[in-house]
Motif scaffolding. Structure first.
Motif, PDB file in Angstrom:
ATOM      1  N   ILE A  85       4.393  -3.396  12.211  1.00 49.64           N
ATOM      2  CA  ILE A  85       4.646  -4.981  12.337  1.00 49.64           C
ATOM      3  C   ILE A  85       3.385  -5.406  11.474  1.00 49.64           C
ATOM      4  O   ILE A  85       3.367  -6.198  10.584  1.00 49.64           O
ATOM      5  N   GLU A  86       2.341  -4.888  11.783  1.00 45.50           N
ATOM      6  CA  GLU A  86       0.838  -5.231  11.465  1.00 45.50           C
ATOM      7  C   GLU A  86       0.825  -5.017   9.924  1.00 45.50           C
ATOM      8  O   GLU A  86       0.134  -5.707   9.063  1.00 45.50           O
ATOM      9  N   GLU A  87       1.249  -3.784   9.585  1.00 43.61           N
ATOM     10  CA  GLU A  87       0.985  -3.381   8.018  1.00 43.61           C
ATOM     11  C   GLU A  87       1.981  -4.431   7.219  1.00 43.61           C
ATOM     12  O   GLU A  87       1.617  -4.547   6.377  1.00 43.61           O
ATOM     13  N   PHE A  88       3.137  -4.455   7.830  1.00 41.26           N
ATOM     14  CA  PHE A  88       4.027  -5.350   7.182  1.00 41.26           C
ATOM     15  C   PHE A  88       3.617  -6.694   6.835  1.00 41.26           C
ATOM     16  O   PHE A  88       3.611  -7.379   5.883  1.00 41.26           O
ATOM     17  N   MET A  99      11.263  -8.871  13.726  1.00 36.90           N
ATOM     18  CA  MET A  99      10.527  -7.871  14.233  1.00 36.90           C
ATOM     19  C   MET A  99       9.517  -8.232  15.228  1.00 36.90           C
ATOM     20  O   MET A  99       9.428  -7.451  16.375  1.00 36.90           O
ATOM     21  N   GLU A 100       8.806  -9.214  14.883  1.00 37.19           N
ATOM     22  CA  GLU A 100       7.746  -9.757  15.983  1.00 37.19           C
ATOM     23  C   GLU A 100       8.462 -10.223  17.347  1.00 37.19           C
ATOM     24  O   GLU A 100       7.724  -9.767  18.472  1.00 37.19           O
ATOM     25  N   SER A 101       9.423 -10.550  17.307  1.00 38.23           N
ATOM     26  CA  SER A 101      10.078 -10.866  18.501  1.00 38.23           C
ATOM     27  C   SER A 101      11.161 -10.039  19.080  1.00 38.23           C
ATOM     28  O   SER A 101      11.960 -10.151  20.289  1.00 38.23           O
ATOM     29  N   LYS A 102      10.967  -8.904  18.407  1.00 35.89           N
ATOM     30  CA  LYS A 102      11.590  -7.623  19.023  1.00 35.89           C
ATOM     31  C   LYS A 102      13.216  -7.904  19.050  1.00 35.89           C
ATOM     32  O   LYS A 102      13.938  -6.956  19.377  1.00 35.89           O
ATOM     33  N   GLN A 103      13.730  -8.756  18.248  1.00 36.13           N
ATOM     34  CA  GLN A 103      15.164  -8.872  18.054  1.00 36.13           C
ATOM     35  C   GLN A 103      15.701  -7.717  16.981  1.00 36.13           C
ATOM     36  O   GLN A 103      16.507  -6.810  16.929  1.00 36.13           O
ATOM     37  N   VAL A 104      14.770  -7.298  15.815  1.00 35.52           N
ATOM     38  CA  VAL A 104      14.848  -6.086  15.215  1.00 35.52           C
ATOM     39  C   VAL A 104      14.005  -5.066  15.440  1.00 35.52           C
ATOM     40  O   VAL A 104      12.852  -5.286  15.446  1.00 35.52           O
ATOM     41  N   GLY A 105      14.476  -4.033  15.874  1.00 37.33           N
ATOM     42  CA  GLY A 105      13.916  -2.895  16.441  1.00 37.33           C
ATOM     43  C   GLY A 105      13.880  -1.665  15.501  1.00 37.33           C
ATOM     44  O   GLY A 105      13.275  -0.634  15.703  1.00 37.33           O
ATOM     45  N   TYR A 106      14.852  -1.771  14.481  1.00 38.23           N
ATOM     46  CA  TYR A 106      14.937  -0.663  13.227  1.00 38.23           C
ATOM     47  C   TYR A 106      15.238  -1.298  12.039  1.00 38.23           C
ATOM     48  O   TYR A 106      16.121  -2.014  11.934  1.00 38.23           O
ATOM     49  N   LEU A 107      14.640  -0.489  11.263  1.00 44.00           N
ATOM     50  CA  LEU A 107      14.714  -1.030   9.819  1.00 44.00           C
ATOM     51  C   LEU A 107      15.316  -0.004   8.900  1.00 44.00           C
ATOM     52  O   LEU A 107      14.919   1.207   9.173  1.00 44.00           O
ATOM     53  N   GLU A 111      11.269 -14.154   7.479  1.00 40.28           N
ATOM     54  CA  GLU A 111      12.291 -14.214   8.519  1.00 40.28           C
ATOM     55  C   GLU A 111      12.480 -12.902   8.989  1.00 40.28           C
ATOM     56  O   GLU A 111      12.103 -12.471  10.472  1.00 40.28           O
ATOM     57  N   LEU A 112      12.447 -11.802   8.487  1.00 43.67           N
ATOM     58  CA  LEU A 112      12.545 -10.626   8.918  1.00 43.67           C
ATOM     59  C   LEU A 112      11.026 -10.133   9.760  1.00 43.67           C
ATOM     60  O   LEU A 112      11.342  -9.303  10.862  1.00 43.67           O
ATOM     61  N   LEU A 113      10.172 -10.435   9.300  1.00 44.95           N
ATOM     62  CA  LEU A 113       9.015 -10.302  10.180  1.00 44.95           C
ATOM     63  C   LEU A 113       8.960 -10.804  11.618  1.00 44.95           C
ATOM     64  O   LEU A 113       8.541 -10.263  12.434  1.00 44.95           O
ATOM     65  N   GLY A 129       0.761  -1.206  -0.187  1.00 43.87           N
ATOM     66  CA  GLY A 129       0.007  -0.003  -0.046  1.00 43.87           C
ATOM     67  C   GLY A 129       0.721   1.318  -0.088  1.00 43.87           C
ATOM     68  O   GLY A 129       0.460   2.281   0.196  1.00 43.87           O
ATOM     69  N   ARG A 130       2.281   1.241  -0.314  1.00 41.98           N
ATOM     70  CA  ARG A 130       3.059   2.369  -0.261  1.00 41.98           C
ATOM     71  C   ARG A 130       4.662   1.795  -0.534  1.00 41.98           C
ATOM     72  O   ARG A 130       4.731   0.706  -0.640  1.00 41.98           O
ATOM     73  N   GLU A 131       5.209   2.800  -0.907  1.00 44.68           N
ATOM     74  CA  GLU A 131       6.642   2.576  -1.301  1.00 44.68           C
ATOM     75  C   GLU A 131       7.347   1.668   0.041  1.00 44.68           C
ATOM     76  O   GLU A 131       7.218   2.114   1.230  1.00 44.68           O
ATOM     77  N   ILE A 132       7.944   0.630  -0.247  1.00 48.32           N
ATOM     78  CA  ILE A 132       8.470  -0.353   0.505  1.00 48.32           C
ATOM     79  C   ILE A 132       9.506   0.282   1.684  1.00 48.32           C
ATOM     80  O   ILE A 132       9.658   0.052   2.853  1.00 48.32           O
ATOM     81  N   ALA A 133      10.293   1.490   1.181  1.00 48.92           N
ATOM     82  CA  ALA A 133      11.166   2.070   1.950  1.00 48.92           C
ATOM     83  C   ALA A 133      10.700   2.921   3.124  1.00 48.92           C
ATOM     84  O   ALA A 133      11.220   3.079   3.782  1.00 48.92           O
ATOM     85  N   GLU A 134       9.396   3.099   2.877  1.00 54.79           N
ATOM     86  CA  GLU A 134       8.674   4.152   3.980  1.00 54.79           C
ATOM     87  C   GLU A 134       8.570   3.050   5.123  1.00 54.79           C
ATOM     88  O   GLU A 134       8.386   3.834   6.359  1.00 54.79           O
ATOM     89  N   PHE A 135       8.742   1.940   5.243  1.00 56.84           N
ATOM     90  CA  PHE A 135       8.759   1.271   6.363  1.00 56.84           C
ATOM     91  C   PHE A 135      10.271   1.402   7.130  1.00 56.84           C
ATOM     92  O   PHE A 135      10.273   0.975   8.309  1.00 56.84           O
ATOM     93  N   SER A 136      11.149   2.002   6.620  1.00 57.36           N
ATOM     94  CA  SER A 136      12.219   2.332   7.406  1.00 57.36           C
ATOM     95  C   SER A 136      12.215   3.088   8.712  1.00 57.36           C
ATOM     96  O   SER A 136      11.235   3.987   8.668  1.00 57.36           O
ATOM     97  N   GLY A 137      12.739   3.149   9.440  1.00 57.81           N
ATOM     98  CA  GLY A 137      12.753   3.535  10.974  1.00 57.81           C
ATOM     99  C   GLY A 137      12.446   2.560  11.874  1.00 57.81           C
ATOM    100  O   GLY A 137      12.589   1.292  11.811  1.00 57.81           O
ATOM    101  N   ARG A 138      12.042   3.244  13.248  1.00 51.73           N
ATOM    102  CA  ARG A 138      11.917   2.646  14.379  1.00 51.73           C
ATOM    103  C   ARG A 138      10.722   1.641  14.138  1.00 51.73           C
ATOM    104  O   ARG A 138       9.711   1.831  13.599  1.00 51.73           O
ATOM    105  N   VAL A 139      10.647   0.221  14.539  1.00 53.53           N
ATOM    106  CA  VAL A 139       9.708  -0.694  14.433  1.00 53.53           C
ATOM    107  C   VAL A 139       8.647  -0.478  15.551  1.00 53.53           C
ATOM    108  O   VAL A 139       9.009  -0.518  16.547  1.00 53.53           O
ATOM    109  N   THR A 140       7.428  -0.593  15.004  1.00 54.88           N
ATOM    110  CA  THR A 140       6.312  -0.354  15.969  1.00 54.88           C
ATOM    111  C   THR A 140       5.396  -1.255  15.733  1.00 54.88           C
ATOM    112  O   THR A 140       5.294  -2.200  14.655  1.00 54.88           O
TER     113      THR A 140
END
Length: 107
Positions: free
Chosen positions: A50-53, A96-104, A91-93, A35-46
């Motif tokens: 996660i739900e949108e991804f 993110m869900e397990s809070k190992q990745v907090g920044y993209l 795997e990335l998702l 629903g948007r440019e994939i690069a817009e997911f960059s930044g702090r993982v919220t």
């Protein structure tokens, strides 16, 4: 050149936990599915990101017409098969869900 997906625990970390790349040929597919440019997911993982991804990834994986394997060029460093890309984004998702990745960083 293509998209690079970098997952870090924190923005300030030197090392990444996750790295993958794919061809820019996926740009219109990502835009449609996510629903948007994939690069817009960059930044702090919220939680919202996660739900949108998760929703976008489900759409991406559900339609084999999203496959861009035919666009690969010999020797192109960003070549990755559709199936492998689905696995790696899943795997990335999970990271993110397990809070190992907090920044993209997606560029």
């Amino acid at each position: 050149m293509g998209y690079g997906f970098v997952g870090k625990h924190r923005k300030t970390d030197e090392e990444s936990i996750f790295y993958e790349e794919c061809m820019y040929a996926y740009q219109p597919v990502f835009k449609e599915c996510f629903g948007r440019e994939i690069a817009e997911f960059s930044g702090r993982v919220t939680k919202k990101k996660i739900e949108e991804f998760k929703i976008g990834l489900k759409k991406f994986k559900s339609d084999r017409n999203n496959n861009r394997d035919y666009r690969q060029s010999i020797g192109y460093l960003s070549n990755i098969t559709y199936d492998k890309l689905c696995d790696r984004l899943s795997e990335l998702l999970e990271l993110m869900e397990s809070k190992q990745v907090g920044y993209l960083i997606i560029c």
